[in-house]
Design a protein around this motif. Structure first.
Motif, PDB file in Angstrom:
ATOM      1  N   HIS A 281      77.875  47.371  43.655  1.00 11.66           N
ATOM      2  CA  HIS A 281      79.169  47.975  43.370  1.00 11.66           C
ATOM      3  C   HIS A 281      79.185  48.499  41.943  1.00 11.66           C
ATOM      4  O   HIS A 281      78.372  48.092  41.106  1.00 11.66           O
ATOM      5  CB  HIS A 281      80.281  46.941  43.576  1.00 11.66           C
TER       6      HIS A 281
ATOM      7  N   ASN B 177      75.031  42.599  43.874  1.00 11.73           N
ATOM      8  CA  ASN B 177      75.241  43.754  44.749  1.00 11.73           C
ATOM      9  C   ASN B 177      75.279  45.023  43.902  1.00 11.73           C
ATOM     10  O   ASN B 177      75.069  44.965  42.680  1.00 11.73           O
ATOM     11  CB  ASN B 177      76.521  43.597  45.583  1.00 11.73           C
TER      12      ASN B 177
ATOM     13  N   SER C 213      68.128  49.183  46.151  1.00 17.25           N
ATOM     14  CA  SER C 213      67.589  48.057  46.927  1.00 17.25           C
ATOM     15  C   SER C 213      66.141  48.311  47.319  1.00 17.25           C
ATOM     16  O   SER C 213      65.300  47.409  47.283  1.00 17.25           O
ATOM     17  CB  SER C 213      68.444  47.808  48.175  1.00 17.25           C
TER      18      SER C 213
ATOM     19  N   LYS D  36      80.039  40.164  48.956  1.00 15.44           N
ATOM     20  CA  LYS D  36      78.821  39.583  49.526  1.00 15.44           C
ATOM     21  C   LYS D  36      77.564  39.998  48.761  1.00 15.44           C
ATOM     22  O   LYS D  36      77.518  41.047  48.114  1.00 15.44           O
ATOM     23  CB  LYS D  36      78.690  39.941  50.998  1.00 15.44           C
ATOM     24  N   PHE D  37      76.551  39.170  48.843  1.00 13.04           N
ATOM     25  CA  PHE D  37      75.242  39.434  48.261  1.00 13.04           C
ATOM     26  C   PHE D  37      74.618  40.600  49.024  1.00 13.04           C
ATOM     27  O   PHE D  37      74.512  40.553  50.246  1.00 13.04           O
ATOM     28  CB  PHE D  37      74.368  38.188  48.371  1.00 13.04           C
ATOM     29  N   ALA D  38      74.181  41.640  48.296  1.00 10.73           N
ATOM     30  CA  ALA D  38      73.676  42.821  48.987  1.00 10.73           C
ATOM     31  C   ALA D  38      72.391  43.365  48.384  1.00 10.73           C
ATOM     32  O   ALA D  38      72.076  44.538  48.532  1.00 10.73           O
ATOM     33  CB  ALA D  38      74.750  43.907  48.994  1.00 10.73           C
TER      34      ALA D  38
ATOM     35  N   GLN E 283      73.369  53.430  44.103  1.00 13.19           N
ATOM     36  CA  GLN E 283      73.896  52.505  45.108  1.00 13.19           C
ATOM     37  C   GLN E 283      73.054  52.524  46.385  1.00 13.19           C
ATOM     38  O   GLN E 283      72.794  51.487  46.991  1.00 13.19           O
ATOM     39  CB  GLN E 283      75.347  52.863  45.439  1.00 13.19           C
TER      40      GLN E 283
END
Length: 446
Positions: free
Chosen positions: A321, A319, A294, A387-389, A290
């Protein structure tokens, strides 16, 4: 007689393809007569320029602060465990994946295979062994000799192309039986441990699952499998593409990675306790994914096209999650027996280099485990409502990787620097292309 020599002699092999996966997962290398290949094993004459690792997906070489400006050779070291036949040739031909070393014997740290080995060694130092199983999606499409034209689905045995989604359709897969018969025959000849074949949501989109094994073996098999599918398809006048988003209105293609960690000595799954419950180590592994995936996006979504796939409601995560049996999340925990407990990383695209995808995914989990990170609570409904993450474009992802000291330490600073240089050069080249959309909507209107 060496293991390589006896294997080649038994099969009366005439040529050997010596393969090296580059940064993009493209098979580079040399083709040698068998006699020359065997001689190269005694005189270190099997070499390639170090600069093959600073080559873009378009084949351009870049000026790098990491590679030697004199472009010295590196020596290829064949891995005997990867030696196999090339089943689509009539003449008896072998192929083997190679590691690369410098003249003083040091491994080439920027080689993707060495990057993965570095992560595997970090696990081993903790008494851990990672287990992974990739799932690879791809499209079959009609030959596309002019790239200015959009792709089209191929004609199947019925004489017609698919016109809509046929998820899990048996007859839809059977439209391409001759291709998949060759795929399975070629895989068996190369001892690629493929499992199930399914039809995915896109038109002529399919998925092959692999049985779980150690990370290097799985990366080797995925690397070889991509080449195998492309060759089998071309034999039947069709293209196979692992491009992340080849059609604008169809789902993209992923490379989902199922991963778990076992104790080296006992083989026990460290993600479950004696009562079959999640362990803190399992939660820490998820937390590492998590927190750091990114920043790892240039490895798992490495191309400008990769980010088109990550779209809400299009079978791809937006995202990080996590949830149990939840395919809308970036991190899914499948229902399983305690000894099969694992997390499925659903973020990577099929276009990525298998060695770097597995290295990145395991690196994120490793950082979480050694730092005892805590994940968010699992979600029980759709992650698409949140939301887009994830990074939306390649430059965003490169900036995140540049700021991640943790990933640079685990993957190797030289490799991370080189990867960012190569991917920045590719994005710069992409920016020079004027698209059909721009000509259609801007040419006469602005």
């Amino acid at each position: 007689m060496s293991r390589l020599e006896s294997w080649l002699s038994e099969r009366r092999t005439t040529e050997v393809e010596c393969l090296v996966p580059d940064i993009s997962g493209v098979a580079r290398g040399k083709i040698l007569p068998t006699s020359k290949f065997l001689k190269s094993q005694t005189d270190n004459s099997l070499r390639l320029p170090e600069s093959i690792f600073s080559q873009t997906v378009t084949g351009e070489f870049i000026d790098s602060e990491v590679t030697d400006p004199t472009e010295p050779d590196v020596i290829l070291r064949p891995d005997p465990d990867t030696l196999c036949v090339v089943p689509w040739y009539e003449d008896p031909t072998a192929q083997v994946i190679n590691d690369c070393v410098y003249r003083d014997g040091r491994p080439v740290s920027i080689a993707p295979r060495q990057v993965l080995r570095r992560v595997i060694d970090l696990y081993a130092a903790k008494g851990w062994r990672a287990i992974v199983a990739p799932e690879l999606e791809f499209y079959l499409c009609a030959k596309n000799v002019d790239p200015d034209y959009p792709l089209q689905p191929p004609i199947g045995r019925s004489g017609r192309a698919e016109t809509g989604s046929q998820s899990y359709g048996i007859d839809a897969v059977n439209e391409f039986d001759p291709i998949f018969e060759d795929v399975y025959r070629f895989c068996e000849a190369q001892e690629l441990d493929v499992d199930t074949l399914i039809h995915e949501a896109g038109r002529a989109q399919c998925e092959i699952n692999f049985n779980h094994a150690d990370p290097m073996s799985m990366a080797d098999q995925a690397f070889m499998f991509k080449r195998t599918v492309r060759q089998a398809a071309m034999k039947h006048g069709v293209y196979a593409t692992f491009m992340a988003k080849p059609y604008s209105q169809e789902p993209g293609s992923a490379m989902h990675i199922h991963q778990s960690v076992v104790d080296i000595k006992t083989g026990r799954n460290l993600f479950s306790d004696a009562e079959g419950n999640d362990t803190p180590l399992f939660h820490a592994h998820i937390a590492g994914l998590q927190k750091h995936l990114s920043a790892a996006m240039p490895l798992i979504a490495p191309n400008v096209n990769s980010y088109r796939r990550l779209t809400r409601f299009m079978s791809a995560p937006i995202n990080l999650h996590w949830g149990r049996e939840n395919r809308t999340t970036g991190l899914r925990v499948p229902e399983s027996a305690p000894d099969g407990r694992r997390v499925e990383n659903r973020v990577p695209g099929a276009d990525a280099n298998p060695y770097l995808v597995i290295a990145a995914s395991l690196a994120c989990g490793y950082i979480g485990m050694v730092n005892e990170l805590e994940p968010t609570d699992p979600i029980t409904n759709s992650a698409y409502r949140l939301k887009f993450a994830l990074p939306r474009y390649l430059p965003d992802a490169l900036n995140k990787l540049k700021g991640s000291d943790d990933l640079s330490e685990v993957l190797g600073e030289e490799f991370v620097t080189l990867l960012m240089e190569v991917k920045q050069a590719e994005h710069d080249a992409y920016q020079q292309v004027i698209s059909a959309w721009e000509r259609e909507h801007l040419l006469l209107n602005v």
